[in-house]
Design an enzyme around this catalytic site. Sequence first.
Site, PDB file in Angstrom:
ATOM      1  N   GLY A  55      39.770  39.752  50.261  1.00 51.91           N
ATOM      2  CA  GLY A  55      40.948  39.139  50.732  1.00 51.91           C
ATOM      3  C   GLY A  55      41.910  39.503  49.778  1.00 51.91           C
ATOM      4  N   GLN A  84      49.552  38.467  44.262  1.00 54.40           N
ATOM      5  CA  GLN A  84      48.701  39.162  43.294  1.00 54.40           C
ATOM      6  C   GLN A  84      49.114  40.654  43.141  1.00 54.40           C
ATOM      7  OE1 GLN A  84      44.829  38.008  45.674  1.00 54.40           O
ATOM      8  NE2 GLN A  84      44.261  38.710  43.684  1.00 54.40           N
ATOM      9  N   HIS A  99      40.697  30.695  49.265  1.00 59.06           N
ATOM     10  CA  HIS A  99      40.803  31.093  48.214  1.00 59.06           C
ATOM     11  C   HIS A  99      42.307  32.014  48.078  1.00 59.06           C
ATOM     12  CE1 HIS A  99      39.503  33.905  44.602  1.00 59.06           C
ATOM     13  NE2 HIS A  99      40.665  34.603  45.028  1.00 59.06           N
ATOM     14  N   GLU A 100      42.608  32.817  49.310  1.00 61.77           N
ATOM     15  CA  GLU A 100      43.817  33.441  49.410  1.00 61.77           C
ATOM     16  C   GLU A 100      44.916  32.328  49.553  1.00 61.77           C
ATOM     17  OE1 GLU A 100      43.817  36.263  48.315  1.00 61.77           O
ATOM     18  OE2 GLU A 100      41.446  36.523  48.561  1.00 61.77           O
ATOM     19  N   HIS A 139      46.137  31.002  46.354  1.00 62.63           N
ATOM     20  CA  HIS A 139      47.122  32.044  45.522  1.00 62.63           C
ATOM     21  C   HIS A 139      48.586  31.699  46.043  1.00 62.63           C
ATOM     22  CE1 HIS A 139      44.708  34.663  43.405  1.00 62.63           C
ATOM     23  NE2 HIS A 139      43.812  35.024  43.984  1.00 62.63           N
TER      24      HIS A 139
END
Length: 183
Positions: free
Chosen positions: A60, A65, A152-153, A156
């Site tokens: 992912g 990022q 998790h993504e 972000h």
Amino acid sequence: MLTMDDFVNEDDPILRQVAVEVPLPASNEDKQLLASLMEYVQNSQKPDIAALYGLRAGIGLAAPQVNVSKRMIAVHLKDKDQLYSYALFNPKLVSHSVEKAYLTSGEGCLSVNRPVSGYVPRYARITVAGTDLEGKPVQLRLKGIAAICFQHEIDHLNGIMFYDHINPEDPYAIPENSIAVER
């Protein structure tokens, strides 16, 4: 094509910002970036391409990022026989279970260049809504590694790193009311 040179490291302030919504319909520039996020994740899982370009494998990726504070993510992973391959604008959790889950191997991140030990408590089952590259609404019911990866993504996009969830006093404390997920 995105490479590791395009990634920001964990100490970059952009990773602690809340990313902005992508205006829809998405611009060509935003569509290109989202497609590039997906291309990176797919290429990073192909040993020959990953070796050629020095790509770290990932399942992912979120726009912050690669130094773009916009709400877009790409996920590409296989869980058992099911392929989860989604590039989404403005993804959000619309519902989740009370039960938790954690990855027994712990989590990693393409923006974190060091091992971080500990269990990351996540929701065991989630529903995610977003918009795909073609501008179509998408709603996904997820569990297991797919649910963990999407959380998790999406974290972000909200300025949260996976290790923020790890219990600092006892990193391997099994989260209450949780199931173990193997990878």
